[in-house]
Design a protein around this motif. Structure first.
Motif, mmCIF file in Angstrom:
data_model
loop_
_atom_site.group_PDB
_atom_site.id
_atom_site.type_symbol
_atom_site.label_atom_id
_atom_site.label_comp_id
_atom_site.label_asym_id
_atom_site.label_seq_id
_atom_site.Cartn_x
_atom_site.Cartn_y
_atom_site.Cartn_z
ATOM 1 N N VAL A 192 0.855 -1.176 0.000
ATOM 2 C CA VAL A 192 0.000 0.000 0.000
ATOM 3 C C VAL A 192 0.892 1.227 0.000
ATOM 4 O O VAL A 192 1.769 1.377 0.855
ATOM 5 C CB VAL A 192 -0.922 0.005 1.238
ATOM 6 N N GLN A 193 0.691 2.121 -0.950
ATOM 7 C CA GLN A 193 1.524 3.314 -1.054
ATOM 8 C C GLN A 193 1.370 4.186 0.187
ATOM 9 O O GLN A 193 0.263 4.463 0.638
ATOM 10 C CB GLN A 193 1.147 4.133 -2.285
ATOM 11 N N SER A 194 2.494 4.634 0.757
ATOM 12 C CA SER A 194 2.490 5.480 1.950
ATOM 13 C C SER A 194 2.748 6.928 1.586
ATOM 14 O O SER A 194 3.276 7.233 0.515
ATOM 15 C CB SER A 194 3.565 5.016 2.941
ATOM 16 N N THR A 195 2.370 7.811 2.473
ATOM 17 C CA THR A 195 2.705 9.222 2.343
ATOM 18 C C THR A 195 3.307 9.680 3.651
ATOM 19 O O THR A 195 3.173 9.030 4.676
ATOM 20 C CB THR A 195 1.471 10.091 2.021
ATOM 21 N N SER A 196 3.988 10.817 3.623
ATOM 22 C CA SER A 196 4.694 11.291 4.811
ATOM 23 C C SER A 196 3.919 12.361 5.560
ATOM 24 O O SER A 196 4.483 13.058 6.397
ATOM 25 C CB SER A 196 6.069 11.852 4.405
ATOM 26 N N ASP A 197 2.616 12.497 5.291
ATOM 27 C CA ASP A 197 1.857 13.533 5.990
ATOM 28 C C ASP A 197 1.192 13.007 7.249
ATOM 29 O O ASP A 197 0.424 13.709 7.903
ATOM 30 C CB ASP A 197 0.809 14.159 5.066
ATOM 31 N N GLY A 198 1.477 11.749 7.599
ATOM 32 C CA GLY A 198 0.945 11.200 8.833
ATOM 33 C C GLY A 198 -0.443 10.625 8.701
ATOM 34 O O GLY A 198 -1.000 10.138 9.683
ATOM 35 N N THR A 199 -1.044 10.660 7.488
ATOM 36 C CA THR A 199 -2.389 10.124 7.328
ATOM 37 C C THR A 199 -2.362 8.678 6.864
ATOM 38 O O THR A 199 -3.183 7.870 7.288
ATOM 39 C CB THR A 199 -3.192 10.974 6.328
ATOM 40 N N THR A 200 -1.452 8.323 5.981
ATOM 41 C CA THR A 200 -1.359 6.948 5.506
ATOM 42 C C THR A 200 0.042 6.378 5.689
ATOM 43 O O THR A 200 0.414 5.431 5.018
ATOM 44 C CB THR A 200 -1.755 6.847 4.022
ATOM 45 N N GLY A 201 0.810 6.942 6.553
ATOM 46 C CA GLY A 201 2.151 6.421 6.795
ATOM 47 C C GLY A 201 2.782 7.067 8.011
ATOM 48 O O GLY A 201 2.252 8.032 8.558
ATOM 49 N N THR A 202 3.884 6.516 8.452
ATOM 50 C CA THR A 202 4.649 7.142 9.528
ATOM 51 C C THR A 202 5.272 8.436 9.021
ATOM 52 O O THR A 202 5.524 8.602 7.834
ATOM 53 C CB THR A 202 5.709 6.173 10.052
ATOM 54 N N SER A 203 5.544 9.354 9.931
ATOM 55 C CA SER A 203 5.788 10.749 9.572
ATOM 56 C C SER A 203 7.100 11.008 8.850
ATOM 57 O O SER A 203 7.124 11.586 7.770
ATOM 58 C CB SER A 203 5.715 11.619 10.829
ATOM 59 N N ARG A 204 8.223 10.585 9.432
ATOM 60 C CA ARG A 204 9.526 10.959 8.897
ATOM 61 C C ARG A 204 10.291 9.798 8.282
ATOM 62 O O ARG A 204 11.182 10.005 7.462
ATOM 63 C CB ARG A 204 10.388 11.591 9.994
ATOM 64 N N LEU A 205 9.981 8.587 8.714
ATOM 65 C CA LEU A 205 10.644 7.387 8.219
ATOM 66 C C LEU A 205 9.570 6.452 7.679
ATOM 67 O O LEU A 205 8.488 6.335 8.263
ATOM 68 C CB LEU A 205 11.437 6.707 9.335
ATOM 69 N N PRO A 206 9.831 5.759 6.579
ATOM 70 C CA PRO A 206 8.772 4.983 5.933
ATOM 71 C C PRO A 206 8.497 3.650 6.614
ATOM 72 O O PRO A 206 9.414 2.958 7.065
ATOM 73 C CB PRO A 206 9.318 4.761 4.521
ATOM 74 N N SER A 207 7.235 3.302 6.663
ATOM 75 C CA SER A 207 6.800 1.968 7.055
ATOM 76 C C SER A 207 6.167 1.304 5.838
ATOM 77 O O SER A 207 5.671 1.975 4.938
ATOM 78 C CB SER A 207 5.785 2.036 8.205
ATOM 79 N N VAL A 208 6.191 -0.011 5.810
ATOM 80 C CA VAL A 208 5.645 -0.778 4.688
ATOM 81 C C VAL A 208 4.391 -1.492 5.156
ATOM 82 O O VAL A 208 4.409 -2.184 6.174
ATOM 83 C CB VAL A 208 6.667 -1.806 4.158
ATOM 84 N N VAL A 209 3.306 -1.333 4.401
ATOM 85 C CA VAL A 209 2.079 -2.073 4.646
ATOM 86 C C VAL A 209 1.819 -2.942 3.426
ATOM 87 O O VAL A 209 1.642 -2.433 2.316
ATOM 88 C CB VAL A 209 0.878 -1.149 4.898
ATOM 89 N N ALA A 210 1.813 -4.259 3.603
ATOM 90 C CA ALA A 210 1.614 -5.200 2.503
ATOM 91 C C ALA A 210 0.326 -5.985 2.726
ATOM 92 O O ALA A 210 0.126 -6.570 3.791
ATOM 93 C CB ALA A 210 2.804 -6.147 2.384
ATOM 94 N N MET A 211 -0.511 -5.981 1.709
ATOM 95 C CA MET A 211 -1.794 -6.675 1.767
ATOM 96 C C MET A 211 -1.725 -7.934 0.921
ATOM 97 O O MET A 211 -1.126 -7.935 -0.158
ATOM 98 C CB MET A 211 -2.901 -5.774 1.247
ATOM 99 N N PRO A 212 -2.377 -9.016 1.367
ATOM 100 C CA PRO A 212 -2.407 -10.232 0.550
ATOM 101 C C PRO A 212 -3.266 -10.024 -0.695
ATOM 102 O O PRO A 212 -4.429 -9.622 -0.605
ATOM 103 C CB PRO A 212 -3.009 -11.276 1.490
ATOM 104 N N VAL A 213 -2.688 -10.274 -1.855
ATOM 105 C CA VAL A 213 -3.415 -10.084 -3.115
ATOM 106 C C VAL A 213 -4.550 -11.079 -3.231
ATOM 107 O O VAL A 213 -5.626 -10.775 -3.764
ATOM 108 C CB VAL A 213 -2.443 -10.214 -4.308
#
Length: 344
Positions: A192-213
């Motif tokens: 799942v694509q992340s953003t750095s605005d704190g709404t769909t991802g961690t703020s300053r460092l990236p986290s990965v969210v993977a969904m089962p296809v």
């Protein structure tokens, strides 16, 4: 007057000891400098014992005996309470149970970028029979190299990645990259694509969210929260809340560098979870008090800030903090957890 001052100092010392020992009660576990102090409970134990020794010597002076004795009592109680918390959370187990057909092994390791050789990562992952590998501070290139090496060793993995490298205002350094390796045996996954605005991802460092296809299997999250430096406390708290929100569904496995201990997470737990609906596997299996950072310190003096958490769909059956790789380059130790499908 001196007696009054002594009473006031004693009361302040008692209050400070209570806050450091159980900051959650005072809602201060995410407030500097309490957050930083409580992350190192073993250090609190040693500090309290040192204070007890100093004031025990002061008890030899008759005018100071009552005041010094009170401080000794507070210090010893502080050491005992923090030591007991560490013992309850677990001071280390050295082995994992045998894997069954449904077992999943999760390895998380903040590799500090180029400090850790990809071959070393691959060898450790294969030796631990890891099915999910969370690698904060690992670039896509390094993660791909790990996957290729593992494939050559007979343990193929899919590599997924999230990076803030190309975003405005972000420096080009390894902490802006996070990699997830996942075994094909678990099925196909999409990030799942992340953003750095704190709404769909961690703020300053990236986290990965993977969904089962395929629609089955756990959601897999590789977490990397920003460190709780004084200038980043707000972002840090926001990151922990966002990660807690990712543990809102029934089937989630989350691993990574949270830059937080279970003390910092406690009020973010839901339905008995440690963070959201996820529970800390190391704490459940005897390693909750073992430090994963910093490798320059003995394990029991470090901070347990790297975690593997899972919802009730999974039951942790064992864990181990690997100290044999302290010279591999990273300042973090790898944590490996074995999870079993929970009984229906």
């Amino acid at each position: 007057m001196l007696r009054l001052i002594g009473i006031l100092v004693t009361l302040v010392a008692a209050m400070a000891a209570a806050v450091i020992t159980w900051p959650q009660f005072f809602r201060l576990e995410q407030v500097a400098p309490i957050a930083q102090i409580v992350a190192l409970r073993a250090g609190v134990v040693l500090g309290a014992l040192a204070v007890a020794v100093v004031f025990l010597l002061l008890c030899l002076a008759r005018p100071l005996r009552a005041f010094a004795g009170a401080i000794v009592t507070i210090a010893l109680l502080t050491a005992a309470a923090n030591g007991a918390i560490l013992l309850v959370r677990g001071t280390g187990t050295d082995s994992l149970p045998d894997k069954d057909a449904g077992s999943i092994r999760v390895l998380t390791w903040n590799t500090a970028g180029a400090a850790t050789d990809p071959t070393t990562i691959a060898q450790a992952a294969v030796a631990m029979q890891a099915d999910i590998i969370a690698l904060p501070e690992t670039t896509l290139e390094a993660g791909t190299q790990v996957a290729v090496t593992m494939r050559e060793m007979g343990h193929p993995m899919w590599a997924h990645h999230e990076s803030y490298q190309d975003r405005e205002g972000y420096e080009e350094w390894a902490a802006n990259s996070t990699t997830l390796l996942i075994s094909p045996d678990l099925g196909d996954y999409a990030v799942v694509q992340s953003t750095s605005d704190g709404t769909t991802g961690t703020s300053r460092l990236p986290s990965v969210v993977a969904m089962p296809v395929s629609g089955s299997g756990p959601v897999v999250v590789v977490a990397h929260a920003v460190a709780p430096r004084p200038q980043a406390m707000g972002d840090w708290s926001q990151d922990l809340q966002w990660l807690a929100d990712q543990c809102g569904t029934d089937d989630v496995i989350m691993a990574g560098d949270f830059n937080a201990t279970v003390d910092h997470m406690q009020r973010l737990g839901v339905d008995g979870g440690t963070l959201g609906r996820c529970s800390d596997a190391a704490q459940q299996t005897g390693n909750g008090g073992v430090g994963t950072w910093n490798t320059a310190w003995p394990k029991l003096l470090g901070a347990p800030i790297d975690h593997v958490l899972a919802t009730k769909a999974w039951r942790p059956s064992g864990s181990v903090v690997l100290s044999g790789l302290d010279d591999a380059g990273s300042d973090h130790r790898p944590l490996v957890v074995q999870l079993e499908p929970a009984a229906p």
